[in-house]
Write an enzyme that holds these catalytic residues in place. Structure first.
Site, mmCIF file in Angstrom:
data_model
loop_
_atom_site.group_PDB
_atom_site.id
_atom_site.type_symbol
_atom_site.label_atom_id
_atom_site.label_comp_id
_atom_site.label_asym_id
_atom_site.label_seq_id
_atom_site.Cartn_x
_atom_site.Cartn_y
_atom_site.Cartn_z
ATOM 1 N N VAL A 79 -8.471 79.813 24.831
ATOM 2 C CA VAL A 79 -8.995 78.827 25.767
ATOM 3 C C VAL A 79 -8.257 78.906 27.095
ATOM 4 C CG1 VAL A 79 -9.803 77.216 24.017
ATOM 5 C CG2 VAL A 79 -7.438 77.075 24.806
ATOM 6 N N ASN A 119 -4.258 76.098 17.290
ATOM 7 C CA ASN A 119 -3.319 76.818 18.160
ATOM 8 C C ASN A 119 -3.711 76.584 19.619
ATOM 9 O OD1 ASN A 119 -2.037 78.932 19.738
ATOM 10 N ND2 ASN A 119 -1.585 79.945 17.807
ATOM 11 N N LYS A 121 -3.099 78.141 22.244
ATOM 12 C CA LYS A 121 -3.432 79.349 22.992
ATOM 13 C C LYS A 121 -4.705 80.018 22.489
ATOM 14 C CE LYS A 121 1.212 80.674 24.531
ATOM 15 N NZ LYS A 121 2.219 81.766 24.550
ATOM 16 N N GLU A 122 -5.241 79.530 21.391
ATOM 17 C CA GLU A 122 -6.434 80.159 20.835
ATOM 18 C C GLU A 122 -7.650 79.233 20.976
ATOM 19 O OE1 GLU A 122 -5.659 82.167 17.100
ATOM 20 O OE2 GLU A 122 -3.597 82.593 17.713
ATOM 21 N N HIS A 123 -7.993 78.456 19.962
ATOM 22 C CA HIS A 123 -9.123 77.530 20.099
ATOM 23 C C HIS A 123 -8.695 76.224 20.758
ATOM 24 C CE1 HIS A 123 -12.172 79.453 17.162
ATOM 25 N NE2 HIS A 123 -11.277 80.361 17.501
#
Length: 321
Positions: A79, A119, A121-123
């Site tokens: 994201v 997370n 940094k991810e979703h």
């Protein structure tokens, strides 16, 4: 005593199977008894961007099924364009891994589904936000009620996606057909590459049906990989230590499967190599203490290419050319 031809054929097959049973690599087969409705639901969720905070990232964004089940970047985009801490591993054949993630932080596929969702940094979202968004979808809600006999929940979402991921097994690889007795399934160069793969010692970590994924190993048994690589040593570089907090687990990682290595574009937990032959060369140096000549590297590469199996979601290497 005269042996009939059918008996001779059966006897030959028996001895062939006994011979190949002694190999350190075994054929891979699709799982049976998966629930087709749950697989289909899990596939839809795997591609659903509502599982991210900005509604732009799905599981499939980083696990690209048509190419290699991973990403074509060293580190994936989460994201707001943030970079993941480690290279995205392939989701193909992940069901056979001893644990999930490079550090083995997640027990199985069900547990792993939770990791990217929360997370940052991810979703970068929360389960309550995901469930709230999905619950406004009447058709999806009806599917959950029919298949799970309960509303949309974190547990049901994780279970459905994990069921789908269990179906992502690549079968009928040329090397597997050779293991099962089809002598002409691979050529002589590939056979030579396999013998070199064993002789140099690669097989000590990359064996079993997934040609890896069944053990942990430190990167840098021979030489300081991180010093030579340069750059800051991150938490992700500490590997399994971040899970166990035991000093001897520093820089220890789950050994990756090599089943689709010839389709990968980046290698190692940090994505530091973007060429398979270079990755073989680096692993030989730091894991085996060996310098492998170029001609042998090419033969090993031929062997690794023969490990690529088939799956309806995966584009054939020949079709991709």
């Amino acid at each position: 005593m005269t042996l009939t031809r059918p008996f001779v054929v059966l006897l030959s097959v028996f001895f062939l199977n006994v011979a190949f049973a002694k190999e350190p690599i075994s054929p891979i087969f699709a799982l049976s008894k998966l629930n087709n409705e749950k697989v289909a639901l899990g596939r839809a969720l795997f591609f659903d961007e509502r599982l991210s905070k900005n509604n732009k990232i799905s599981c499939a964004s980083c696990h690209q099924l048509t190419t290699n089940g991973a990403d074509n970047k060293a580190l994936s985009n989460g994201v707001e364009g943030q970079k993941t801490a480690t290279r995205t591993p392939t989701v193909y054949n992940a069901v056979f891994n001893i644990r999930q993630t490079w550090s083995g932080a997640r027990i199985d596929l069900f547990d792993q589904v939770d990791a990217p969702i929360t997370n940052p940094k991810e979703h970068g979202t929360t389960w309550s936000e995901v469930i709230a968004k999905l619950s406004t979808d009447k058709e999806l809600t009806a599917k959950f009620n029919r298949i799970y006999q309960s509303p949309i929940s974190q547990q049901n979402i994780q279970h459905a996606i994990a069921e789908f991921e269990q179906s992502l097994v690549t079968t009928n690889a040329p090397f597997d057909r050779w293991l099962q007795g089809e002598q002409n399934a691979i050529d002589n160069q590939t056979k030579q590459g396999y013998q070199l793969f064993k002789r140099y010692g690669c097989i000590s970590c990359h064996q079993g049906r997934n040609v890896g994924g069944n053990m942990f190993s430190k990167i840098g048994h021979f030489g300081n990989y991180f010093q030579d690589r340069g750059g800051e040593i991150t938490e992700a570089d500490l590997g399994r230590y971040m899970v166990t907090k035991k000093p001897y687990d520093k820089h220890v990682f789950k050994v990756p499967s090599l089943r689709l290595s010839s389709l990968q574009t980046h290698f190692f937990h940090d994505g530091s190599q973007d060429n398979l032959c270079d990755a073989i060369r680096v692993m030989a140096k730091y894991q085996l203490g060996r310098a492998i000549p170029e001609q042998d590297i090419q033969l090993i590469r031929a062997f690794l290419t023969s490990l690529v199996g088939q799956h309806p979601e995966l584009t054939s290497p020949h079709e991709a050319e």
